[in-house]
Design an enzyme around this catalytic site. Structure first.
Site, PDB file in Angstrom:
ATOM      1  N   GLU A  42      -6.577 -10.231   4.370  1.00  0.00           N
ATOM      2  CA  GLU A  42      -6.501  -8.869   3.852  1.00  0.00           C
ATOM      3  C   GLU A  42      -7.795  -8.528   3.110  1.00  0.00           C
ATOM      4  OE1 GLU A  42      -3.548  -6.466   0.732  1.00  0.00           O
ATOM      5  OE2 GLU A  42      -3.658  -8.657   0.663  1.00  0.00           O
ATOM      6  N   LYS A 111      -0.742  -0.917   5.569  1.00  0.00           N
ATOM      7  CA  LYS A 111       0.219  -1.658   4.758  1.00  0.00           C
ATOM      8  C   LYS A 111       1.304  -0.732   4.204  1.00  0.00           C
ATOM      9  CE  LYS A 111       0.199  -4.838   0.763  1.00  0.00           C
ATOM     10  NZ  LYS A 111      -0.694  -5.401  -0.281  1.00  0.00           N
ATOM     11  N   CYS A 148       0.316  -9.151   3.395  1.00  0.00           N
ATOM     12  CA  CYS A 148       0.543  -9.677   2.048  1.00  0.00           C
ATOM     13  C   CYS A 148       1.943  -9.363   1.497  1.00  0.00           C
ATOM     14  CB  CYS A 148      -0.561  -9.168   1.128  1.00  0.00           C
ATOM     15  SG  CYS A 148      -0.805 -10.164  -0.366  1.00  0.00           S
TER      16      CYS A 148
END
Length: 257
Positions: A42, A111, A148
């Site tokens: 990321e 995300k 994540c």
């Protein structure tokens, strides 16, 4: 190698710095041929910086310098490359946290779940992405994308698998702290076991982050794991192992909800 029966995965547990040009240079110089799927962490285009920092100045379009270099490297090495960046959004102060996948197929994943947890407020600086799962084709395999903090939400992994994912990749900048490595490893294994799929966690290294990139098989077996420092993992995923796992534990077929 029989196309579709194996997938050669390489995970680069590399630290990104605050100089985007230097990160692009490393991407161009150090990603080499030999894998079908190369996964970087990321925010590889530019590190987050200090907690709560404004990253809007480093947001780029999907045809900007970083995504273009990812595409160039993917073509030069005959693979699909997945890496994280900040993407300019409709809100100039709050970009998206985006994964770009470039190669024979192309996909972009913004995300969904922002890290408003453990005392952080990612949503102050970033915009959450659309709620649709993103799956990309890589050498006959279906690869789902998450980032994540998304790992803590099993609903997204299940939606990716419902969309056909056989492998889920999780680029991360997993912050360190008490029990954080244990959470990371446990959640990667849980997403693999409950969905009988491969899970590839690609983390930024210590000391700013937790490291411990892991590749997990569909019955929860650890196929490769890094320590905290920078490292590269090479793993060959076998379709036969996926098929065996889904026969042994047909939990997807046995679902009632």
């Amino acid at each position: 190698m029989d196309t579709g029966q194996q997938l050669r995965v390489r995970v680069h547990q590399w630290a990104s710095g605050r100089d985007p040009a230097a990160n692009r240079a490393r991407l161009g110089a150090d990603v080499e041929p030999g894998a079908d799927l190369v996964v970087l962490p990321e925010a590889f285009a530019r590190d987050f910086g200090e907690a709560g920092s404004d990253v809007s100045a480093y947001a780029e379009p999907l045809d900007g310098p970083f995504a273009s270099e990812v595409a160039r490297v993917a073509e030069a090495t005959s693979c699909t490359v997945v890496a994280g960046m900040f993407e300019a959004s409709a809100d100039p102060d709050r970009p998206w946290n985006t994964l770009v996948a470039r190669g024979a197929s192309r996909a972009d994943y913004r995300k969904i779940h922002l890290y408003d947890s453990f005392g952080y407020r990612e949503s102050d600086r970033l915009t959450g992405g659309p709620l649709e799962p993103v799956v990309v084709d890589v050498e006959g395999w279906r690869v789902g994308l998450m980032t994540c903090y998304d790992l803590r939400f099993p609903e997204l992994a299940r939606r990716l698998v419902d969309a056909g994912a056989e492998v889920i990749v999780v680029p991360a900048a997993w912050l360190p702290g008490e029990r954080k490595v244990e959470h990371w490893r446990t959640l990667l294994a849980a997403r693999a076991i409950e969905n009988t799929c491969f899970v590839v966690g690609a983390a930024q290294p210590e000391p700013r982050y937790s490291g411990h990139s892991v590749v997990v098989g569909p019955l929860g077996e650890v196929l490769a794991e890094a320590e905290g420092a920078e490292a590269t993992l090479d793993v060959v995923l076998e379709r036969a192992d996926l098929e065996t796992a889904r026969r042994t534990n047909p939990s997807l077929a046995n679902r009632r909800l």
